[in-house]
Design a protein around this motif. Structure first.
Motif, PDB file in Angstrom:
ATOM      1  N   PRO A  67       0.827  -1.212   0.000  1.00 35.82           N
ATOM      2  CA  PRO A  67       0.000   0.000   0.000  1.00 35.82           C
ATOM      3  C   PRO A  67       0.861   1.262   0.000  1.00 35.82           C
ATOM      4  N   TRP A  68       0.212   2.417  -0.232  1.00 35.35           N
ATOM      5  CA  TRP A  68       0.932   3.695  -0.164  1.00 35.35           C
ATOM      6  C   TRP A  68       1.384   3.957   1.268  1.00 35.35           C
ATOM      7  N   TYR A  69       0.465   3.704   2.197  1.00 32.18           N
ATOM      8  CA  TYR A  69       0.786   3.892   3.619  1.00 32.18           C
ATOM      9  C   TYR A  69      -0.106   2.959   4.414  1.00 32.18           C
ATOM     10  N   ALA A  70       0.338   2.604   5.642  1.00 37.15           N
ATOM     11  CA  ALA A  70      -0.422   1.669   6.464  1.00 37.15           C
ATOM     12  C   ALA A  70      -1.558   2.384   7.197  1.00 37.15           C
ATOM     13  N   THR A  71      -1.246   3.551   7.781  1.00 37.76           N
ATOM     14  CA  THR A  71      -2.278   4.329   8.448  1.00 37.76           C
ATOM     15  C   THR A  71      -2.084   5.785   8.038  1.00 37.76           C
TER      16      THR A  71
END
Ligand code: HEC
Length: 273
Positions: A67-71
């Motif tokens: 993903p681009w970022y987890a959170t």
């Protein structure tokens, strides 16, 4: 043996020049072209991987390469514990060894810079033509020591315990402190203990065996025993700089109610009974 080192060096250099003349290719343009093409290939691969990663994913939805970022980033967080990528763990741990403000610069800038300069200067101070490891004891010992110390620091950095507020609270530490210090019947102090665990104070201070002692911050387990009172602690925590403490950040943003809780907790901390 018998022949002086400088003479052997000169003879070796002459032989090398003759070799290049006979069967070598010159650095310019052959080696440079070679390196340039290879560098372009590496950059192209990185760009292609970045495109695949970016265009197959969407936010927290993972694509082919994650993903681009987890959170989503939370700019308001006060309990975030920053951790570097694994290849910087050795530097990260070096910083933990140098806990005192005067020595932090030595650990983070001094030592790495000294090592870097030694490495850059290597061709100038190690001029012997010897290449066999058995004949280069100093270089070999230095290399082994560097590998061992970097591996140890990396391992220590990877396993270092962080003072994570959420974990301390989940483990019931604030209630445990309240029992130990005898303020369990004071809800303001207990709320202050939770706030203390959450607010990152334990990144610098220790308290009843928890936290890290960094940047010269004292243990706060019996801070209340000094008898300076709730108002003093409120004022101190909201603006430590007025007491000559320029290391600790100002917690004035927590607001009056939270500062009262924190200060009541500090005042009630008298060293375990
Ligand atoms: C970045 C590191 C750091 C953080 C985070 C930090 N402190 Fe400190 N604190 C210090 C240092 C360093 C001192 C000692 C300064 C001195 O001796 O002049 C100190 C001193 C104190 C003192 C005074 C101790 C004394 O004996 O006078 C109190 C009280 C205190 N801190 C409370 C807190 C609380 C509560 C928090 C969290 C809300 C906190 N600190 C977070 C670094 C930190």
């Amino acid at each position: 043996m018998g022949v002086p080192l400088s003479e052997r060096n000169r003879a070796g250099h002459k032989r090398y020049k003759e070799d290049v003349e006979r069967e070598g290719k010159s650095f310019w343009p052959y080696a440079v072209l070679h390196d340039a093409i290879m560098s372009l290939v590496v950059v192209a691969v990185i760009i292609v991987l970045a495109c695949i990663w970016y265009f197959t994913a969407d936010g927290v939805e993972a694509g082919w390469l994650g993903p681009w970022y987890a959170t989503e980033a939370d700019p308001g967080t006060i309990s975030f514990v920053p951790r570097p990528d694994w290849f910087f763990y050795f530097l990260f741990y070096l910083l933990r060894i140098f806990k005192w403000p005067e020595s932090v610069l030595l650990g983070t800038v001094g030592i790495p810079t000294i090592l870097l300069v030694l490495l850059i200067a290597l061709p100038f101070y190690d001029r012997r033509p010897e290449r066999r490891p058995g004949r280069r004891p100093v270089a070999m010992i230095a290399a082994v020591l560097v590998v061992i110390s970097m591996a140890t620091l990396t391992w220590k950095g990877a396993t270092a315990k962080e003072a994570l507020g959420s974990e301390l609270i989940a483990a019931g530490k604030p209630e445990e402190w309240a029992q130990q210090q005898g303020f369990a019947d004071n809800p303001t102090a207990v709320a202050g203990a939770k706030l203390f665990a959450e607010s990152g104070c334990l990144n610098c201070h220790t308290y009843l065996g928890e936290g890290n002692s960094n940047l010269g911050a004292p243990n706060l387990s019996d801070i209340g025993a000094s008898g300076r009172g709730v108002d003093f602690f409120k004022s101190y925590v909201s603006n430590p700089a007025q007491y000559g403490n320029n290391v600790m950040i100002s917690y004035g943003y927590l607001g009056d109610e939270n500062l009262t809780k924190l200060a009541t907790f500090l005042d009630a901390s008298r060293g375990g009974g």
